[in-house]
Design an enzyme around this catalytic site. Structure first.
Site, PDB file in Angstrom:
ATOM      1  N   GLU A 143       0.840  -1.208   0.000  1.00  0.00           N
ATOM      2  CA  GLU A 143       0.000   0.000   0.000  1.00  0.00           C
ATOM      3  C   GLU A 143       0.872   1.255   0.000  1.00  0.00           C
ATOM      4  O   GLU A 143       0.575   2.252   0.664  1.00  0.00           O
ATOM      5  CB  GLU A 143      -0.944   0.006   1.226  1.00  0.00           C
ATOM      6  CG  GLU A 143      -1.845  -1.208   1.341  1.00  0.00           C
ATOM      7  CD  GLU A 143      -2.960  -1.207   0.317  1.00  0.00           C
ATOM      8  OE1 GLU A 143      -2.908  -0.396  -0.626  1.00  0.00           O
ATOM      9  OE2 GLU A 143      -3.882  -2.027   0.449  1.00  0.00           O
ATOM     10  N   GLY A 144       1.965   1.228  -0.738  1.00  0.00           N
ATOM     11  CA  GLY A 144       2.915   2.340  -0.780  1.00  0.00           C
ATOM     12  C   GLY A 144       4.060   2.055   0.175  1.00  0.00           C
ATOM     13  O   GLY A 144       3.852   1.925   1.390  1.00  0.00           O
TER      14      GLY A 144
END
Length: 812
Positions: free
Chosen positions: A502-503
């Site tokens: 998620e990043g």
């Protein structure tokens, strides 16, 4: 007289700025003080008349809205349009996605703490609590993490079936589709409890309820798509995954090479079907090896303009059954000895009908916005929940182990060197769990907190890594020797996984938190940017004028407030009452003003270069993050009823965070590229220097003591984790050993005194217990207690060992 006028001017300016006076208040003040200063200066009459005329024009231009907009704001708007850094389409969609929540208050320079306290206390419904107490408890009891990760590299088939049958894949799906329709709070609690038992099982449960087919269908799917898939997903008849990340672009959707071309083809025996020929190569896709339903992000092209509009249609999302001819799945990655199913997927010119686009053709090209708006589940719920599960396990076991394990005839937790990591373990767990619940509350209140979700994702995974590292240091050899009785080793190996999804955390800290927050959460910047992009001149000018002068007042106010609150340390400023919390609210108010000031100065001076000044952006992001974590911690303390037993945890976390905020500001000031601005920021933020210090050793001692003994504070800190009661299990044995150690200490002293007096001759502990019983020093019941205590301590201390052929067999 001149000195008095100067002092009066400075005082009035400070007051007007502090209280965010209207433009006319400023103009009146200027109209009074400019003539006074001019007259006091004894200038000539001609010069005085020039000043009066210039002052009149100045007041007229700025005081009359029509003149101000057309003679001043229009000129500034023109400059603003020229210097505004280019924002890519994907950046713009990320900025526009989600909502502003408590982060907006922190950006305001004057947070409304009563609003924070008025948020409802996070809670679960009776149905949700029953699911935790029954189905989740049963699932945890079925899990043997050593068997899962070492022998099977997968969950047992009966566990897979239990997860599907009991609705774990359908927690976010409404009941009308057969799902559980749980709140975000319940979703978080379920993942957290499972994660305290097995990281593999937690990931397996959380992915279908995170960013993926179910959530995308709920928000954007057509009614036909919802009816077709949601019931099957809720029952576990479909196993979903979502493919975004690729080898060449990572998570940079703007650079993904995967593409689809609109055209006609054959599908399911039908000729001349309008569809898409898809080519992709994705990796790091969780559940892909066993997925039956593949969500896909790709760039869509329509060279024949069959859908109308441009030929380049942008990022689009589709839902593809994996039995579609040409879809390749099955191979696995092996992320750090975790057994959750993660792997690549490929396809070359795979033909799918146009109806597979999520949301239908009206959603063509909206893929990146759809993803950004749905990231809240992964960042806000799943990853913090999985991190806190491991952190609670580390906190509870490290405290117990430190009390049971002795060196030099003393529990190791009583050594100051061990107290230090124990304090960090307890305090970080307290703060992250507070932020986890607070952020899940935001989702339940209908928010999609894009900036906040990045904050909690980054800090829960980073602090989780710190906690597990500290726990490994405390356990020593017990932690590093893998085996069925090692409850930390796999968590230690797997903890870095969370920082990549998620990043990646480096990206999240240096670019996303402040980079997105400075635009999204700032009260005026987004309005100013919107005005520059509005092609209606009159509307743009009206909007920009209002935002510009609001921004100027905002910036002046924060400069004044930062100085005044810096001089007073926040004292004297009205905040919620509370002997233990009042100073923290005041200090956070001070730093909120300083943060808003620093953000404005950085954007104004550095402009587009701020995107490249990632270290400054990261430090400002740290300030915003830490203020958010502090807010969540204060709310947790209030919601828990302000228990006195939790004060060491509250004080340590708050003092540590405030000290880190001070250090982050110092990093911004010292490294600001403009010397004049460095001096100004230093004066306004630290007018009396840096006066905060890290938590004391005494607070650390109190936290380590709290962790090493049963009690309400320890139970609150680790509530919601799975605690096995079977003494044959590693954690169950440790829990029993802690109780036994404390209960048997008086008896151990009896034996020690008897040995010193020469009444006991046996060299080994078990023999000494028998000798003490036979000589009447203790009775038979006491002897049984001591023998059980010895067996429990030995099980806790011992580490697993294997015959060489066992390990060789596993490798084969």
């Amino acid at each position: 007289m001149a000195i008095l006028i100067i002092v009066a001017v400075l005082a009035v300016v400070l007051l007007l700025a502090f209280f965010r006076a209207s433009i006319w208040s400023w103009l009146v003040a200027i109209s009074v003080f400019v003539p006074a200063v001019a007259i006091e200066s004894r200038i000539s009459d001609d010069a005085l008349w020039v000043i009066f005329i210039a002052l009149g024009v100045f007041v007229l231009v700025l005081g009359v809205p029509f003149l101000r907009r057309h003679l001043f704001s229009s000129f500034v708007l023109m400059i603003f349009r020229k210097i505004l850094p280019q924002i890519s389409e994907t950046e713009q969609e990320a900025i526009d996605a989600g909502t502003v929540w408590w982060d907006g208050e922190l950006f305001s320079g004057n947070p409304n703490w009563n609003k924070l306290r008025a948020f409802p206390k996070p809670s679960l419904s009776s149905t949700e609590q029953a699911f935790l107490d029954n189905e989740v408890e049963q699932l945890c009891a079925m899990l043997d993490d050593w068997d899962i990760t070492h022998n099977r590299a997968d969950l047992p088939s009966e566990v897979w079936q239990f997860i599907k049958d009991k609705g774990f894949f359908g927690m976010i799906i409404p009941k009308r589709y057969g799902g559980l329709e749980f709140s975000a709070q319940a979703h978080s609690a379920v993942v957290s409890k499972v994660a305290s038992r097995s990281g593999t099982a937690a990931v397996t449960v959380m992915v279908p309820n995170s960013l993926g087919p179910a959530e995308l269908l709920l928000h954007y799917g057509t009614e036909d798509q919802k009816d077709r898939y949601l019931q099957r997903l809720a029952r576990g008849q479909e196993v979903p995954c979502f493919a975004l990340t690729g080898p060449l672009a990572g998570s940079d959707a703007g650079a993904i090479p995967d593409y689809g071309v609109v055209g006609y083809g054959e599908f399911a025996g039908r000729q001349n079907v309008m569809g898409i020929r898809l080519t992709w190569e994705k990796r790091y896709i969780t559940l892909a090896p066993v997925a039956t339903l593949l969500g896909m992000a790709f760039k869509l092209y329509d060279p024949q303009q069959l859908l109308g509009g441009e030929s380049d249609r942008g990022i689009t999302l589709a839902l593809i059954p994996t039995d579609t001819p040409g879809v390749q799945i099955g191979r696995r990655h092996f992320p750090l000895n975790s057994a959750f199913l993660n792997g690549p997927t490929q396809g070359n010119e795979v033909f799918i009908p146009i109806s597979y686009i999520i949301g239908g053709t009206q959603r063509v090209g909206q893929g990146w916005r759809m993803l950004m708006e749905c990231l809240a589940a992964g960042r806000s719920i799943s990853l913090p929940a999985s991190s806190i599960g491991g952190m609670k396990l580390a906190a509870r076991t490290s405290g117990a182990y430190s009390r049971v394990r002795k060196q030099f005839k003393l529990p190791i937790g009583k050594f100051e060197g061990v107290e230090e990591p124990l304090a960090r373990i307890g305090a970080h767990t307290y703060m992250v769990d507070a932020a986890r619940q607070f952020t899940a509350l935001a989702v339940d209140l209908g928010e999609k907190p894009s900036v906040v979700s990045a904050i909690i994702k980054y800090h829960s995974t980073e602090r989780g890594r710190t906690v597990i590292n500290d726990a490994m240091d405390v356990h020593g050899g017990k932690g590093v020797c893998l085996g069925p009785d090692n409850y930390l080793g796999r968590f230690y190996q797997q903890m870095p996984i969370g920082i990549t999804v998620e990043g990646a955390n480096i990206l999240t800290r240096t670019l996303m938190i402040f980079g997105q927050g400075a635009i999204r959460s700032h009260p005026y910047v987004l309005k100013e940017i919107a005005a520059t992009q509005d092609h209606d001149r009159q509307r743009a000018l009206l909007q920009f004028d209002e935002a510009l002068f609001g921004h100027i007042s905002f910036a002046l106010s924060n400069a004044a407030r930062s100085l005044v609150l810096g001089l007073s340390g926040g004292r004297g400023f009205p905040v919620p009452e509370g002997t233990d919390t009042r100073r923290y609210y005041q200090q956070l108010t001070r730093y909120s003003a300083a943060f808003a000031l620093s953000a404005d100065v950085s954007m104004a001076v550095l402009g587009g270069a701020l995107k490249r000044r990632e270290k400054i952006s990261a430090r400002l992001g740290d300030v915003l993050s830490l203020m958010y974590l502090c807010s969540a911690t204060l709310k947790r303390f209030e919601d828990d009823g302000r228990p006195a037993e939790d004060l060491p945890l509250l004080h340590w976390t708050m003092q540590d965070a405030l000290y880190r905020i001070q250090q982050a500001f110092d990093g911004v000031v010292r490294n600001f590229p403009n010397a004049l601005v460095r001096g100004l920021l230093s004066l306004l933020i630290f007018p009396l220097g840096q006066r905060l210090f890290p938590p004391s050793d005494h607070l650390g001692h109190q936290i380590s003591t709290l962790l090493m003994q049963p009690g309400a504070a320890r139970d609150r800190l680790t509530s919601g984790m799975y605690i096995p009661r079977d003494e044959m299990e590693a954690v169950g044995a440790l829990e029993a050993a802690l109780d036994s150690t404390l209960a048997c200490e008086p008896l151990q002293k009896v034996l020690s005194d008897a040995r010193k007096a020469g009444k006991l001759k046996a060299l080994e502990e078990v023999q000494r217990i028998s000798e003490a019983r036979d000589t009447g020093i203790i009775d038979a019941e006491q002897a049984l207690l001591l023998e059980r205590d010895y067996a429990l301590r030995r099980k806790v201390i011992m580490v697993d060992d294997f015959a060489p052929e066992q390990l060789q067999s596993n490798r084969a």
